[in-house]
Scaffold this motif. Structure first.
Motif, PDB file in Angstrom:
ATOM      1  N   GLN A   1       2.465  36.650  43.852  1.00 22.01           N
ATOM      2  CA  GLN A   1       1.851  36.193  45.093  1.00 22.01           C
ATOM      3  C   GLN A   1       0.355  35.998  44.868  1.00 22.01           C
ATOM      4  O   GLN A   1      -0.287  36.787  44.166  1.00 22.01           O
ATOM      5  CB  GLN A   1       2.046  37.221  46.201  1.00 22.01           C
TER       6      GLN A   1
ATOM      7  N   ARG B   1      -0.864  38.436  51.710  1.00 19.57           N
ATOM      8  CA  ARG B   1      -0.381  37.750  52.911  1.00 19.57           C
ATOM      9  C   ARG B   1       0.784  36.805  52.638  1.00 19.57           C
ATOM     10  O   ARG B   1       1.744  36.750  53.407  1.00 19.57           O
ATOM     11  CB  ARG B   1      -1.538  36.961  53.541  1.00 19.57           C
ATOM     12  N   ASP B   2       0.705  36.022  51.554  1.00 19.56           N
ATOM     13  CA  ASP B   2       1.607  34.896  51.371  1.00 19.56           C
ATOM     14  C   ASP B   2       2.634  35.119  50.270  1.00 19.56           C
ATOM     15  O   ASP B   2       2.288  35.443  49.126  1.00 19.56           O
ATOM     16  CB  ASP B   2       0.801  33.632  51.041  1.00 19.56           C
TER      17      ASP B   2
ATOM     18  N   ARG C   1      10.100  40.380  55.181  1.00 22.11           N
ATOM     19  CA  ARG C   1       9.341  39.283  55.761  1.00 22.11           C
ATOM     20  C   ARG C   1      10.250  38.349  56.550  1.00 22.11           C
ATOM     21  O   ARG C   1      11.479  38.456  56.487  1.00 22.11           O
ATOM     22  CB  ARG C   1       8.629  38.490  54.642  1.00 22.11           C
TER      23      ARG C   1
ATOM     24  N   THR D   1      10.550  33.998  58.060  1.00 25.15           N
ATOM     25  CA  THR D   1      10.067  32.628  57.899  1.00 25.15           C
ATOM     26  C   THR D   1      10.417  31.835  59.142  1.00 25.15           C
ATOM     27  O   THR D   1      11.406  32.143  59.821  1.00 25.15           O
ATOM     28  CB  THR D   1      10.658  31.962  56.643  1.00 25.15           C
TER      29      THR D   1
ATOM     30  N   ARG E   1      -2.766  33.093  59.685  1.00 25.83           N
ATOM     31  CA  ARG E   1      -2.169  32.540  58.464  1.00 25.83           C
ATOM     32  C   ARG E   1      -3.171  31.856  57.550  1.00 25.83           C
ATOM     33  O   ARG E   1      -2.804  31.409  56.470  1.00 25.83           O
ATOM     34  CB  ARG E   1      -1.056  31.549  58.829  1.00 25.83           C
ATOM     35  N   ARG E   2      -4.428  31.770  57.989  1.00 22.64           N
ATOM     36  CA  ARG E   2      -5.428  31.077  57.189  1.00 22.64           C
ATOM     37  C   ARG E   2      -6.755  31.815  57.261  1.00 22.64           C
ATOM     38  O   ARG E   2      -7.009  32.566  58.194  1.00 22.64           O
ATOM     39  CB  ARG E   2      -5.616  29.627  57.674  1.00 22.64           C
TER      40      ARG E   2
ATOM     41  N   GLY F   1      -5.255  28.360  53.299  1.00 23.08           N
ATOM     42  CA  GLY F   1      -3.955  28.994  53.395  1.00 23.08           C
ATOM     43  C   GLY F   1      -3.463  29.490  52.055  1.00 23.08           C
ATOM     44  O   GLY F   1      -4.167  30.208  51.342  1.00 23.08           O
ATOM     45  N   VAL F   2      -2.261  29.106  51.684  1.00 21.71           N
ATOM     46  CA  VAL F   2      -1.591  29.591  50.482  1.00 21.71           C
ATOM     47  C   VAL F   2      -2.427  29.304  49.235  1.00 21.71           C
ATOM     48  O   VAL F   2      -2.821  28.164  48.983  1.00 21.71           O
ATOM     49  CB  VAL F   2      -0.199  28.941  50.344  1.00 21.71           C
TER      50      VAL F   2
ATOM     51  N   LEU G   1       7.572  29.453  53.699  1.00 21.29           N
ATOM     52  CA  LEU G   1       6.538  30.484  53.631  1.00 21.29           C
ATOM     53  C   LEU G   1       7.054  31.732  54.319  1.00 21.29           C
ATOM     54  O   LEU G   1       7.467  31.701  55.489  1.00 21.29           O
ATOM     55  CB  LEU G   1       5.263  29.978  54.313  1.00 21.29           C
TER      56      LEU G   1
ATOM     57  N   VAL H   1       6.317  35.317  55.859  1.00 22.11           N
ATOM     58  CA  VAL H   1       5.178  36.028  56.435  1.00 22.11           C
ATOM     59  C   VAL H   1       5.552  37.450  56.803  1.00 22.11           C
ATOM     60  O   VAL H   1       6.702  37.748  57.103  1.00 22.11           O
ATOM     61  CB  VAL H   1       4.644  35.283  57.682  1.00 22.11           C
TER      62      VAL H   1
END
Length: 212
Positions: free
Chosen positions: A29, A33-34, A85, A87, A124-125, A143-144, A208, A210
């Motif tokens: 990762q 977070r992602d 998680r 999605t 998310r960002r 983000g990612v 993604l 989360v």
């Protein structure tokens, strides 16, 4: 040095993709977070801190179509259960090269961190910036793997006038020379048409995962 997700994404933005060999690459990762899956043509990338052996054993045990195994619902459910998680959807992943010049529509930047759209984007960002326009809204944030991501909203009364296309074009002009990324639900044909009309091109799909 092991390949990182950021390297893979930056290459894809240049049009250089993993080999279309039906394979799966597992990388760490980019941050806590992602996590998730990016599927390119006949090659998938799973980014997770879970054991790579578990990923490959699970894919093998499920016996899914090799070219789409990582996007199979059974694998995604197994990965979510393993990681705790969730999605929302499988998105089409698009990229837009930066554009020179100034946006063609009037934009007002929102500086208030308590603004509902800013607060939602910050989940998310990072480094989120939000602009409003007459009937629409543009969000840019990291983000990612630190990529610059764009999202737009167009109010019901402002639709069918090209505003969505102008907003996502503005994202390319506000990108400061960087590639702009977008994640669009595959069923959101209206949004996909707006991004493609503004010069974005699809490079793959993404699920993604989360944290709750």
């Amino acid at each position: 040095m092991a390949e990182e997700l950021r390297d893979i994404l930056e290459a894809a933005a240049r049009g250089v993709f993993p080999p279309a060999d039906g394979g799966v690459t597992v990388v760490a990762q980019p941050g806590p977070r992602d996590a998730g899956v990016v599927a390119f043509t006949a090659h998938s990338v799973v980014f997770t801190d879970e054991d790579e052996g578990w990923v490959r054993a699970t894919l093998g045990a499920l016996g899914c179509d090799a070219l789409a195994a990582t996007m199979n619902a059974r694998f995604l459910v197994a990965l979510m259960e393993r990681t705790g998680r969730t999605t929302d959807t499988i998105d089409v992943l698009l990229t837009g090269t930066p554009l020179a010049g100034r946006p063609s529509l009037a934009l007002t930047e929102v500086a208030d961190p308590g603004h509902p759209r800013v607060a939602a984007a910050l989940r998310r960002r990072d480094d989120v910036r939000v602009w409003t326009a007459d009937g629409g809204l543009l969000v840019l944030g990291r983000g990612v793997a630190g990529r610059l991501e764009a999202a737009v909203e167009v109010s019901e009364g402002a639709r069918h006038r090209g505003l969505g296309r102008r907003l996502v074009t503005a994202a390319r002009q506000l990108a400061g020379g960087e590639t702009v990324w977008a994640q669009v639900s595959a069923g959101n044909a209206r949004s996909l048409r707006a991004f493609q009309a503004a010069g974005y091109r699809p490079v793959g799909s993404e699920a993604l995962l989360v944290r709750p």
